[in-house]
Write an enzyme that holds these catalytic residues in place. Structure first.
Site, PDB file in Angstrom:
ATOM      1  N   HIS A 104      10.657 -13.336  71.459  1.00  0.00           N
ATOM      2  CA  HIS A 104       9.869 -12.220  70.955  1.00  0.00           C
ATOM      3  C   HIS A 104       9.171 -12.519  69.633  1.00  0.00           C
ATOM      4  O   HIS A 104       8.408 -11.684  69.142  1.00  0.00           O
ATOM      5  CB  HIS A 104      10.763 -10.984  70.779  1.00  0.00           C
ATOM      6  CG  HIS A 104      11.213 -10.367  72.074  1.00  0.00           C
ATOM      7  ND1 HIS A 104      12.258 -10.876  72.814  1.00  0.00           N
ATOM      8  CD2 HIS A 104      10.756  -9.298  72.755  1.00  0.00           C
ATOM      9  CE1 HIS A 104      12.443 -10.126  73.896  1.00  0.00           C
ATOM     10  NE2 HIS A 104      11.543  -9.168  73.881  1.00  0.00           N
ATOM     11  N   GLU A 129      17.719 -15.562  73.691  1.00  0.00           N
ATOM     12  CA  GLU A 129      16.984 -14.862  72.642  1.00  0.00           C
ATOM     13  C   GLU A 129      17.102 -13.370  72.927  1.00  0.00           C
ATOM     14  O   GLU A 129      17.550 -12.968  74.001  1.00  0.00           O
ATOM     15  CB  GLU A 129      15.514 -15.303  72.611  1.00  0.00           C
ATOM     16  CG  GLU A 129      14.730 -15.003  73.872  1.00  0.00           C
ATOM     17  CD  GLU A 129      14.085 -13.626  73.889  1.00  0.00           C
ATOM     18  OE1 GLU A 129      13.710 -13.126  72.804  1.00  0.00           O
ATOM     19  OE2 GLU A 129      13.970 -13.032  74.975  1.00  0.00           O
ATOM     20  N   SER A 133      11.699 -11.494  78.293  1.00  0.00           N
ATOM     21  CA  SER A 133      12.338 -10.238  77.940  1.00  0.00           C
ATOM     22  C   SER A 133      12.916  -9.597  79.203  1.00  0.00           C
ATOM     23  O   SER A 133      13.749 -10.192  79.877  1.00  0.00           O
ATOM     24  CB  SER A 133      11.328  -9.316  77.236  1.00  0.00           C
ATOM     25  OG  SER A 133      11.972  -8.230  76.624  1.00  0.00           O
TER      26      SER A 133
END
Length: 317
Positions: free
Chosen positions: A287, A222, A125
């Site tokens: 995630h 992602e 992330s």
């Protein structure tokens, strides 16, 4: 810094040593704050693997005004710097994502980090900003994997096992994939893994740690909480910047809370399908739950038809 040129394919990066029982693991918070109970639970998981986790002094801090940050930029950078430069520390793991890693990158003494030698770094992330900095400034392979205080890591056994194996038994991790993985564009490709969170890769363009080329890369992408039109905008930015010229293949992870997946898929197909390279979707990292740990900076084979990513060397040496 060793930036990739537009004419040269990515080369494999230096792999840090694997962890042994008793290895000291520093947990840092370069981005958002984490509740104390989640930090404690994450440390317990690491202890259960016969590791010696230690939380750095400012991990539970919160910025006095920007409450979305885990303490001041200086304190977050100091914890990361101190952890990396401590000769007794073998690995550094982010406690959570959120936002803030970009704000600490330029506060780090990269000469000192380089002198400390290669170590394991784990996160995903917002930690994508740090993955990119470690790759470009130190030439170091890292692990795109769950954070110690992330909810998915704390409650999902498969997510935990993927990270444990990558850290302690990397030779056992031969093929990465998920039951849901399938080709968006069929084919097979070889390259060096790179990438992470789409929004962070797009935000890095034009910065000191922004890539100018991903030629020869097996690109991992992602994200979370992004509407399809924003995914379109960020992919279009990567395309217009020439960042996707010459990529060898694309592996797509989870798109949690990004709207109906059919709408997301159509954006991915539209923006990536014209690259003329294999693209696999729902490979199982990011995630979502479970979340695979995927090495960045290592040679691998992407088989979109089989829905697999196969590292040609273990993530850690």
């Amino acid at each position: 810094m060793t930036p990739a040129s537009r004419g040269r394919a990515l080369s494999p990066l230096t792999r840090p040593p694997r962890l042994r029982p008793g290895a000291r693991v520093a947990v840092v918070a370069p981005s958002g704050p984490v509740p104390e109970e989640r930090l404690a639970a994450g440390l317990d998981v690491l202890r259960g693997w016969d590791l010696d986790p230690v939380a750095l002094p400012h991990v539970l801090d919160r910025h006095p005004t920007a409450r979305y940050l885990a303490g001041t930029d200086e304190h977050r950078a100091r914890d990361l710097q101190d952890a990396w430069c401590d000769p007794d520390v073998d690995a550094v793991i982010s406690v959570r994502g959120g936002y803030g890693a970009q704000r600490v990158v330029d506060l780090l003494d990269w000469d000192a980090l380089r002198a400390a030698g290669p170590k394991v770094f784990v996160g995903f992330s917002d930690a994508t900003a740090l993955h990119e900095a470690f790759a470009l400034r130190l030439g170091l392979a890292t692990l795109h994997g769950p954070m110690a205080g992330a909810a998915a890591f704390l409650k999902d056994a498969a997510t935990q096992e993927s990270l444990r194996a990558a850290l302690l038994d990397p030779g056992s991790v031969r093929v990465l994939g998920s039951d849901a993985a399938r080709p968006l564009v069929p084919g097979r490709a070889r390259g060096v893994t790179a990438g992470g969170c789409l929004s962070l890769l797009a935000a890095g363009i034009g910065t000191p740690d922004g890539r100018t080329s991903l030629r020869g890369a097996l690109l991992l992408l992602e994200d979370v909480g992004e509407e399809p039109y924003r995914i379109d905008r960020m992919l279009t930015q990567l395309l217009r910047a020439g960042l996707l010229d010459g990529v060898a293949g694309v592996a797509l992870g989870s798109w949690e809370d990004c709207g109906p997946y059919e709408a997301v898929r159509e954006v991915l197909r539209d923006r990536l399908g014209g690259l003329g390279v294999p693209v696999v979707e729902e490979l199982g990292f990011g995630h979502g739950t479970p979340a695979l740990t995927v090495p960045l900076g290592v040679p691998a084979v992407l088989d979109a038809d089989a829905g697999t990513l196969t590292p040609r060397t273990p993530a850690l040496r």
